[in-house]
Design a protein around this motif. Structure first.
Motif: not given
Lengths: 257, 373, 307
Positions: C25-31, C236-243, C254-262, C298-301
């Motif tokens: 998702x993020x590669x396509x969105x980035x470009x 997940x891609x948006x959570x991390x900062x898409x692109x 993170x999403x995997x962890x949040x879901x399973x811990x949740x 999270x990591x998006x500019x």
């Protein structure tokens, strides 16, 4: 009368760790044409965006029309009487010229959802007045013929004029222009100059950033020069032209040399 | 050429044609009933609901330019609002408080549902509207899913929604003491229930069209479009972008909520599966495919996408029979396959929608004029 | 404590899969600045292709050690062709169209793929063949099995490889250039169409791998599996900062962890009021919360102050 329309003192603006503006103080008097020049990257546009509320200042004071503003939002300043144009023209591309100017009237009109739905007498009157005023302004800047044309289909010069008309529609006290002559030829620049002088004669204070030094010197009452985010000179054009710091900044000579 | 390009926009339809259209629409359920059968009148009823939803979403997406992928949540809020207050269900949740359930009048619930859905719109919008477009899309999508998951699971510990089974036995809508769930005879004309609902929905749809039209050509509508075109320029012109976006969200949500109450009353039954993400996407497709920002285009989009799957449903089996002599391919998936293909093809050939907004149309005209000059 | 460790393990495994899909998702969105809504279906097609190939190969008595890589390669090739085709048919003609037009074609592609898959593979669940003796290992009371270990290791390797490609090769440089400024990249002699095609193919190859992983982990594949998985991965891609590639990986984990811990603790947290069926709600709540406080992920500019 001695109170300036706009007064900045000690204004600073940082982006991350980078300081784009520091300790900038200036004032703009009512009814004057005030120019802001400086080499590329001197912080002109940053200062301009601070004045129009697009950026929030990190330090200093911002007074406009007798009121102090801490972190003003753009729409708040438009309400207070600052209208602007954009360096890289930002019109509402898919709306007509007339609609563009009518949107400028937004801040001086009132009709809300109920007005829109009921279309009562006061709404109708307001709407008619907006349309008329918008037409008048289009005529004033000389593009009334194109009132039904989409903004994006206007010529470059017409788009610049439309931006000015849209800004004037907000009934501003201060009209701030970001490089209004960029991309214009000599004739167009000359007619822009005439237009700006005329706008000033109606009592509106004008502030502009410009690269065209000739236009600035021929038009402005006072000029400020920015370099590396600091104001290095201010005064009437002739004074500024001879200021050694300004010459140094423009020629890229080190101050010590 | 000009008239061909701008039906209803460039040339105002005359009073006579308007009357003619009105009469045609009034006769529609009878004609449908006679030609295609009663099932199709019911499909028309649903098409009306979809049109209302699409027009509501058009305010958010078409006017204000905010991409909302969870719009069906507001429809759900409205539907559950009436399902809870107009059925015996609350007796299960609060037996002491409502021993027979709460049977509020539909006409009382409509404004309540509109307010509640609008409130949800503001609640969702307030923290998220400063996000960029695509982020807003995913947040609204998430919100839609959250609402659906709660509807699915709020049957314990207090049975509020009855979970995946949904709520049934919702009171039918009645007007002036006349229930719309039974065949009625008015002035000697026999009106089956689906016909009655058709007229009710038609009335609501007309109201929604009226509101949309008034808003579009107003100070508020222009401000929305300014935000859509360029948010920074809009705020520099003195438009309070946050409040106006919230207003768009709330207005769109209210339309959704009202449609939801109609849906609940019409079906007599609601369950979470009517409010899946696919439904949100469907409504968005109606708006974009029809012609974002243009009321007539959106109506057309709603009508087409509500009817197309049904037309396909009724034609894929006979078609296969005729072609191969037997049913080779699962009709349900073939139907959806054709539907998906139609979406792609229409968008490729008409990227601005089938019936683009007047702006796009005018653009075509000016291009033409330029060629002539 | 055992529960905690177990949920961490489950979350990491699931998160690795999310991360791989999110990268697409993020590669396509980035470009292209486009939400490739059909990407989840590509994952599904990858899983189905791999599973069919695997079943066939095992049926011909091919050794599992050979059958697995073979079917993976086949699935990757199939998905790359699919990704290439999707871009050519549904996105490229609309590159200068109104912003929402490609979104609708993407939805169309998604519906088409789902129903084609249903026609080809039917509505039923397909079981993943038992290939290796899936040995469980006990770590401090929690269990991790061989397949899960392989998933995590493979995901790490693939992501490292992708980062190397993007940051160390000519192709990667071209991709970054197109993402930064298409017009300028073109002026510098970058063949934009080629870069975009390759991006789609890369993303689809990752999707195929992820598809195989999911079906191996759950032992199942189904024509409808792509939808929710795609949705989660996009989240997940948006959570991390898409692109942002690192963002997609971080967001996925993170999403995997949040879901399973949740899912593991929500019952305790709410005193039994809400159960693990609210797992999906968790993911979206976290997403909304993150975006509200950090609008670019999270990591998006940070774009807030850039006019």
């Amino acid at each position: 009368m001695t109170v300036p329309l706009l007064e900045l003192s000690g204004v600073g603006k940082q982006f991350g760790g980078l300081s784009a503006l520091s300790e900038v103080s200036l004032h703009i008097k009512r009814g004057e044409i005030y120019g802001l020049i400086g080499p590329n990257g001197a912080g002109k546009t940053t200062l301009f965006n601070v004045i129009t509320g697009l950026y929030q200042l990190n330090a200093g004071e911002f007074n406009f029309n007798g009121r102090s503003y801490q972190t003003p939002k753009p729409h708040f300043l438009a309400q207070a009487g600052i209208a602007r144009t954009f360096q890289n023209i930002r019109l509402f591309a898919n709306l007509t010229a007339l609609e563009n100017v009518m949107i400028g009237r937004h801040v001086r009109t009132k009709a809300g959802v109920f007005g829109a739905l009921l279309r009562n007498k006061s709404t109708r009157n307001e709407e008619r007045a907006s349309t008329e005023r918008a037409r008048e302004l289009l005529r004033y800047v000389g593009i009334v013929k194109a009132h039904q044309t989409l903004a994006k289909n206007l010529s470059y010069g017409e788009q610049r004029r439309l931006e000015i008309a849209r800004a004037l529609a907000t009934d501003p006290l201060l009209l701030a222009l970001d490089e209004p002559a960029a991309g214009m030829n000599a004739t167009e620049t000359e007619s822009l100059k005439v237009l700006l002088q005329d706008i000033r004669s109606t009592g509106i204070t004008v502030m502009l950033i410009e690269h065209d030094v000739k236009l600035i010197m021929g038009l402005c009452d006072r000029v400020a020069v920015l370099d590396y985010g600091r104001k290095i000179a201010e005064g009437v054009p002739d004074e500024v032209r001879q200021n050694p710091a300004v010459i140094a900044a423009y020629l890229g000579v080190d101050d010590a040399a | 050429m000009k008239q061909l390009l701008s039906p209803g926009g460039g040339t105002q339809p005359t009073k006579f044609t308007l009357c003619l259209m009105f009469a045609a629409v009034l006769l529609l359920p009878f004609a449908t009933d006679a030609l295609l059968g009663r099932g199709w009148v019911r499909i028309m009823d649903f098409a009306m609901l979809y049109i209302m939803l699409a027009l509501g979403l058009n305010i958010v997406v078409g006017y204000a330019g905010l991409l909302d992928l969870g719009y069906i949540a507001f429809f759900a809020v409205g539907a559950y609002c009436y399902a809870l207050t107009g059925s015996p269900h609350l007796a299960l949740a609060f037996p002491l408080l409502f021993p027979d359930g709460l049977h509020l009048s539909f006409w009382l619930v409509v404004p309540l549902a509109a307010l509640l859905a609008g409130g949800f719109g503001v609640l969702l919008g307030a923290p998220t509207l400063r996000l960029r477009g695509d982020y807003l899309a995913i947040v609204t999508l998430g919100f839609g899913e959250i609402i659906r998951i709660f509807m699915n699971n709020l049957n314990a510990p207090i049975n509020l929604t009855n979970g995946p089974q949904g709520i049934s036995r919702i009171d039918p809508i009645s007007m002036a003491g006349v229930s719309l769930n039974a065949t009625q005879e008015i002035f000697g004309i026999v009106l089956p229930s689906v016909h009655l609902y058709f007229y009710l929905f038609l009335g609501f749809a007309a109201l929604v069209v009226f509101v949309s039209q008034r808003l579009e050509k107003s100070r508020i509508g222009r401000a929305w479009m300014a935000i859509r075109e360029d948010e920074i320029a809009a705020s520099s012109m003195g438009i309070n972008t946050r409040n106006l976006k919230l207003l768009a969200f709330a207005m769109g949500a209210m339309f959704g909520g009202v449609s939801g109450t109609l849906f609940a009353g019409f079906q007599g039954f609601v369950s979470p599966e009517s409010f899946s993400l696919m439904e949100s996407i469907m409504v968005l497709c109606m708006v974009v495919l029809g012609g974002m920002g243009n009321i007539y285009g959106v109506i057309l989009g709603g009508l087409l996408l509500a009817l197309l799957p049904e037309v396909l449903r009724h034609s894929v089996v006979p078609l296969q029979q005729a072609l191969f002599g037997k049913t080779l391919i699962d009709p349900e998936s073939l139907r959806m396959l054709l539907f998906g293909t139609a979406l792609i093809v229409v968008m490729l050939y008409r990227p601005a929608g089938i019936w683009p907004s007047r702006v796009r149309r005018r653009e075509l005209e000016t291009d033409e004029a330029a060629e002539i000059v | 404590m055992e529960i905690f460790l177990q949920q961490i393990i489950n979350g990491l495994v699931q998160g690795s899969v999310y991360a791989l899909v999110a990268l697409g998702y993020t590669m396509v969105y980035g470009i292209l600045g486009l939400i490739n809504f059909a990407h989840g279906e590509v994952v599904m097609v990858g899983a189905m292709l791999a599973l069919s190939a695997l079943t066939a190969l095992i049926g011909w008595d091919v050794s599992p050690l050979l059958a697995l890589p073979l079917s993976l390669i086949l699935a990757m090739a199939g998905c790359m062709a699919l990704g290439y085709g999707i871009e050519r048919v549904a996105y490229r003609p609309l590159r200068h169209a109104p912003r929402l037009a490609p979104l609708i074609t993407a939805i169309g592609v998604s519906i088409v793929l789902q129903n084609l898959a249903m026609m080809i593979w039917g509505r039923e669940y397909h079981a993943f063949p038992q290939l290796i003796n899936n040995q469980p290992h006990h770590i401090g009371g929690a269990i991790i099995n061989d397949i899960q270990i392989i998933i995590v290791i493979m995901a790490v390797m693939i992501m490292t490889g992708l980062m190397l490609v993007v940051h160390r090769t000519r192709l990667g440089r071209a991709m970054r250039a197109v993402a930064e400024n298409q017009h300028a990249a073109q002026l510098m002699g970058v063949d934009i169409n080629r870069v975009i095609s390759i991006t789609f193919m890369l993303g689809s190859a990752l999707a195929a791998i992820a598809g195989l992983m999911v079906s191996a982990n759950y032992g199942l594949a189904h024509y409808y599996m792509g939808f929710m998985l795609g949705l989660k991965a996009f989240t997940a891609a948006v959570l991390g900062g898409i692109g942002n590639l690192r963002g997609a990986m971080l967001g996925g984990l993170l999403l995997g962890l949040i879901e399973s811990l949740g899912a593991g603790y929500i019952g305790d947290l709410t005193g039994g009021f809400l159960g693990s069926q609210y797992q999906d709600v968790f993911a979206f709540f976290v997403l909304i919360a993150v975006l509200v406080f950090r609008p670019s992920g999270l990591l998006g500019e940070r774009l807030a102050e850039r006019a």
